[in-house]
Design an enzyme around this catalytic site. Structure first.
Site, PDB file in Angstrom:
ATOM      1  N   HIS A 156      -0.274  -1.704  -1.741  1.00  0.00           N
ATOM      2  CA  HIS A 156      -1.412  -0.876  -2.159  1.00  0.00           C
ATOM      3  C   HIS A 156      -2.069  -1.457  -3.415  1.00  0.00           C
ATOM      4  O   HIS A 156      -1.717  -1.092  -4.538  1.00  0.00           O
ATOM      5  CB  HIS A 156      -0.924   0.553  -2.417  1.00  0.00           C
ATOM      6  CG  HIS A 156      -2.029   1.545  -2.463  1.00  0.00           C
ATOM      7  ND1 HIS A 156      -1.893   2.845  -2.046  1.00  0.00           N
ATOM      8  CD2 HIS A 156      -3.323   1.450  -2.873  1.00  0.00           C
ATOM      9  CE1 HIS A 156      -3.031   3.488  -2.202  1.00  0.00           C
ATOM     10  NE2 HIS A 156      -3.921   2.657  -2.711  1.00  0.00           N
ATOM     11  N   HIS A 194       0.531   6.953  -1.491  1.00  0.00           N
ATOM     12  CA  HIS A 194       0.746   7.705  -2.743  1.00  0.00           C
ATOM     13  C   HIS A 194       1.012   9.211  -2.598  1.00  0.00           C
ATOM     14  O   HIS A 194       0.188  10.039  -2.985  1.00  0.00           O
ATOM     15  CB  HIS A 194      -0.408   7.480  -3.721  1.00  0.00           C
ATOM     16  CG  HIS A 194      -1.796   7.491  -3.133  1.00  0.00           C
ATOM     17  ND1 HIS A 194      -2.241   8.459  -2.276  1.00  0.00           N
ATOM     18  CD2 HIS A 194      -2.834   6.636  -3.306  1.00  0.00           C
ATOM     19  CE1 HIS A 194      -3.490   8.193  -1.942  1.00  0.00           C
ATOM     20  NE2 HIS A 194      -3.873   7.101  -2.543  1.00  0.00           N
ATOM     21  N   ASN A 216     -11.872  -0.554  -0.196  1.00  0.00           N
ATOM     22  CA  ASN A 216     -12.992   0.128  -0.885  1.00  0.00           C
ATOM     23  C   ASN A 216     -13.586  -0.744  -1.996  1.00  0.00           C
ATOM     24  O   ASN A 216     -13.717  -0.332  -3.131  1.00  0.00           O
ATOM     25  CB  ASN A 216     -12.558   1.493  -1.432  1.00  0.00           C
ATOM     26  CG  ASN A 216     -11.428   1.408  -2.437  1.00  0.00           C
ATOM     27  OD1 ASN A 216     -10.600   0.505  -2.368  1.00  0.00           O
ATOM     28  ND2 ASN A 216     -11.381   2.342  -3.376  1.00  0.00           N
ATOM     29  N   ASP A 269      -0.661   0.869  -6.302  1.00  0.00           N
ATOM     30  CA  ASP A 269      -2.020   1.435  -6.304  1.00  0.00           C
ATOM     31  C   ASP A 269      -2.799   0.901  -7.509  1.00  0.00           C
ATOM     32  O   ASP A 269      -3.468   1.656  -8.218  1.00  0.00           O
ATOM     33  CB  ASP A 269      -2.009   2.972  -6.290  1.00  0.00           C
ATOM     34  CG  ASP A 269      -3.384   3.535  -5.903  1.00  0.00           C
ATOM     35  OD1 ASP A 269      -4.297   2.730  -5.609  1.00  0.00           O
ATOM     36  OD2 ASP A 269      -3.540   4.765  -5.902  1.00  0.00           O
ATOM     37  N   HIS A 318     -10.096  -0.563 -13.866  1.00  0.00           N
ATOM     38  CA  HIS A 318     -11.455  -0.206 -14.287  1.00  0.00           C
ATOM     39  C   HIS A 318     -11.689  -0.771 -15.679  1.00  0.00           C
ATOM     40  O   HIS A 318     -10.753  -1.234 -16.343  1.00  0.00           O
ATOM     41  CB  HIS A 318     -11.628   1.318 -14.277  1.00  0.00           C
ATOM     42  CG  HIS A 318     -11.554   1.904 -12.910  1.00  0.00           C
ATOM     43  ND1 HIS A 318     -12.557   1.738 -11.974  1.00  0.00           N
ATOM     44  CD2 HIS A 318     -10.576   2.626 -12.290  1.00  0.00           C
ATOM     45  CE1 HIS A 318     -12.209   2.349 -10.849  1.00  0.00           C
ATOM     46  NE2 HIS A 318     -11.012   2.883 -11.001  1.00  0.00           N
ATOM     47  N   HIS A 320      -5.887  -2.606  -5.191  1.00  0.00           N
ATOM     48  CA  HIS A 320      -7.359  -2.695  -5.199  1.00  0.00           C
ATOM     49  C   HIS A 320      -7.706  -3.905  -6.072  1.00  0.00           C
ATOM     50  O   HIS A 320      -7.794  -3.794  -7.293  1.00  0.00           O
ATOM     51  CB  HIS A 320      -7.976  -1.429  -5.792  1.00  0.00           C
ATOM     52  CG  HIS A 320      -7.642  -0.183  -5.017  1.00  0.00           C
ATOM     53  ND1 HIS A 320      -8.441   0.308  -4.007  1.00  0.00           N
ATOM     54  CD2 HIS A 320      -6.581   0.667  -5.103  1.00  0.00           C
ATOM     55  CE1 HIS A 320      -7.891   1.416  -3.514  1.00  0.00           C
ATOM     56  NE2 HIS A 320      -6.764   1.652  -4.150  1.00  0.00           N
TER      57      HIS A 320
END
Ligand code: DOR
Ligand code: ZN
Length: 453
Positions: free
Chosen positions: A68, A248, A102, A320, A324, A70
């Site tokens: 997982h 999650h 995403n 996960d 940012h 990103h």
């Protein structure tokens, strides 16, 4: 090898490795011979090699497979790119990452997959992808899974509710719509990975009169959103017989649903280090660094998650990793994106719990590598075994450290775990038979595409 032909493969010899946990080896303290990319043999024998590492006093485990991640890049390379993110993974003992769809652009068509693949070719670690599925791209998914890229695809990702990086048209939440995705997954024998917070429930709770503050994040995205979504996804998996991976899990109630559904052998689930180790009492609720979807919840949920770890209901740990920009996270609650930087820390946080005897070595190996390899059918990775890729992490269990987010390799150099004390330290990481990271130094290696199914 035909007689007379010279073996040109490089050999790396690791001596006196502590192969703690189940590895099907005769002796816990063993030598590992690596030839080329693969583990050649494990045992007491000594071998001539091109390079030697003395692992006396060190634990050697398979590199973590993180299902997982990103990784961003593309139009969000200011948050993370495949170079910074995969360096974070490598240093953190994660040798394979499965990237979420995403992104901008999203992994929802063959064209976008090719763009992403090009970006991922700079990765220091091995990689595979999830495809984002919604009702408007079912035909695109068919095209990808019929193509030569099928082996790169670990599964189909569904968002049942909105989260950072998704828009309304990305969501699939009604039972009939969900079924279309499950039927498609069945056709290509791929698992469905679900972010289970249910959109209709999110909207309901969003309307309630809670102050829009971080301290109420867990109420604004109430536990019912996750529980009802997980219930629907598990029912769909049982009805269709398709392999489901619930991402999650954050509540005890979801675990109960999964535990009951698991009897059919098709349902798997993941926990993140932050849902397992943080709760509303330990989290700094004045900062959005811990703002994540699903939210971090009650201490009693952590207790339930630990039960799920010990009784085998939880199958895997996923970081996960959702980086940012710090300035974005420092905005007011409503305008701050959700997500925690996790590649630098996931394995170390779990290892710390092993050294503290809160989790057995066997369970740890299942959660961090063995199970992800088998759920996503990743060929020849996730175990220390002759014939398998030599993806190995060498750990000094006697070293203590304090987690310092400012030193992350990730571009997102902040974390709700900043300042946590850790036992055990990653010394070196071997990937596809080569030393990729050792004692603070990176070597110029490249990860490989994984092979699923
Ligand atoms: O907190 C989250 N951040 N949850 C998600 O579902 C998405 C992720 C992101 O991509 O930032
Ligand atoms: Zn995620």
């Amino acid at each position: 090898m035909p007689p007379g032909e010279k073996n040109t493969l490089k050999r790396l010899f690791l001596s006196n490795c502590n192969l703690a946990g189940k590895h099907n080896v005769v002796d816990r303290i063993s030598n590992i011979l690596i030839e080329g990319e693969f583990i050649k043999s494990i045992g007491k024998e000594k071998h001539v090699a091109d390079k030697y590492i003395d692992c006396s006093g060190y634990i050697v485990i398979p590199g973590m497979i993180d299902p997982h991640v990103h990784m961003r890049d593309l139009n969000q390379s200011n948050k993370e790119d495949w170079t910074s993110g995969s360096r974070a993974a490598l240093k953190g003992g994660i040798t394979t990452v499965l990237d979420m769809p995403n992104t901008n652009p999203p992994t929802t068509s063959l064209r976008n997959l090719k763009i992403k693949l090009d970006c991922a070719s700079k990765s220091f670690v091995n990689y595979g992808f999830f495809l984002g599925v919604n009702l408007s791209n079912l035909a695109d998914i068919n095209v990808i899974l019929e193509s030569e890229y099928n082996h790169l695809i670990a599964g189909l990702k569904v968002f049942m509710g909105g989260s950072t990086g998704t828009s309304g048209k990305d969501l699939v939440s009604g039972a009939d719509d969900l079924k279309k995705v499950f039927v498609l997954a069945e056709k290509y024998s791929k698992p469905v990975v679900v972010h289970c917070e249910l959109q209709s429930e999110l909207e309901l709770w969003h309307e309630k009169e809670f102050d829009r503050k971080m301290k109420n994040h867990h109420l604004l995205r109430h536990r019912d959103c996750a529980i009802k979504g997980t219930d629907r996804a598990v029912k769909m998996a049982l009805e269709t017989g398709v392999k489901l991976y619930v991402a999650h899990v954050s509540t005890g109630e979801e675990l109960d649903i999964i535990r009951r559904g698991k009897k059919e052998g098709k349902i798997f689930c993941e926990v993140t280090p932050h849902h397992l180790l943080l709760n509303l009492d330990s989290l700094d609720l004045n900062s959005n660094f811990g703002k994540v979807n699903p939210p971090i919840r009650e201490e009693s949920d952590c207790v339930a998650l630990w039960e799920g770890i010990s009784d085998g209901t939880i199958d895997a740990v996923g970081s996960d990793h959702a980086p940012h920009i710090e300035a974005e996270k420092c905005r007011e609650y409503d305008y701050a994106p959700s997500g925690i930087s996790g590649l630098d820390t996931a394995l170390a946080l779990l290892m710390n719990e092993v050294i503290k005897n809160r989790i057995t070595m066997d369970r740890f190996l299942d959660l961090c590598s063995n199970n992800a390899a088998s759920i996503f059918e990743i060929t020849n990775r996730g175990q220390i075994k002759p014939g398998y890729f030599a993806d190995l992490v060498i750990i000094d269990p006697s070293k203590e450290s304090v987690l310092s987010a400012g030193e992350f390799e990730s571009k997102a150099k902040f974390s709700p775990f900043d300042g946590h004390k850790l036992s055990g330290q990653i010394i070196s990481v071997i990937i596809n038979g080569e030393i990729g990271y050792s004692k603070g130094k990176f070597y110029n290696i490249k990860g490989k595409e994984i092979n699923c199914g």
